[in-house]
Write a protein that holds these residues in place. Structure first.
Motif, short mmCIF file in Angstrom:
data_model
loop_
_atom_site.label_atom_id
_atom_site.label_comp_id
_atom_site.label_asym_id
_atom_site.label_seq_id
_atom_site.Cartn_x
_atom_site.Cartn_y
_atom_site.Cartn_z
N ASP A 79 0.90 -1.10 0.21
CA ASP A 79 -0.01 0.41 -0.20
C ASP A 79 0.87 1.66 -0.10
OD1 ASP A 79 -1.01 2.39 1.54
OD2 ASP A 79 -3.10 1.55 0.77
N VAL A 80 1.12 2.17 -0.97
CA VAL A 80 1.76 3.06 -1.25
C VAL A 80 1.42 4.05 -0.08
CG1 VAL A 80 2.58 5.20 -2.46
CG2 VAL A 80 1.51 3.07 -3.68
N GLN A 81 0.75 4.38 0.38
CA GLN A 81 0.45 5.41 1.97
C GLN A 81 0.47 4.73 2.46
OE1 GLN A 81 -1.19 9.15 1.48
NE2 GLN A 81 0.00 8.61 3.38
N ARG A 82 0.37 3.49 3.52
CA ARG A 82 1.72 2.81 4.65
C ARG A 82 3.23 3.10 4.27
NH1 ARG A 82 0.34 -2.74 5.51
NH2 ARG A 82 1.63 -2.72 6.41
N ALA A 83 3.42 2.94 2.72
CA ALA A 83 5.08 2.98 2.68
C ALA A 83 4.73 3.96 2.78
CB ALA A 83 5.56 2.03 1.66
#
Length: 91
Positions: free
Chosen positions: A56-60
């Motif tokens: 998940d790009v937002q979590r990363a």
């Protein structure tokens, strides 16, 4: 430079996640065979990617920002060198 745009949520197909799993396993195996210890640490502890699903790009981005002060920003197309370095310098 302005504010960082919102990263859209993930929504991947099962076949895309299967591809991720296969590629991630291969890259990880190659890394353990050939990469320096710093890369291994960044891969396993820094990035802390999920092995079964595309990250998940937002979590990363949140993890990256917490660790380094940097965050991931979505872009459409290419950035000019001026825009790239301005974003790099000022967020």
């Amino acid at each position: 430079v302005g504010t960082t745009p919102t990263i859209p949520p993930q929504g991947y197909l099962d076949e895309e996640n299967k591809m991720w799993k296969s590629v991630y396993k291969r890259v990880t195996n190659l890394a353990f065979e050939h990469a320096c210890p710093e890369y291994i640490t960044a891969l396993t502890e820094g990035a802390a990617y999920e092995t079964e699903t595309i990250p998940d790009v937002q979590r990363a981005s949140t993890r990256l920002e917490d660790m380094t002060g940097w965050k991931i920003a979505p872009v459409t197309g290419s950035l000019s060198a001026v825009d790239f370095f301005a974003k790099l310098a000022y967020g």
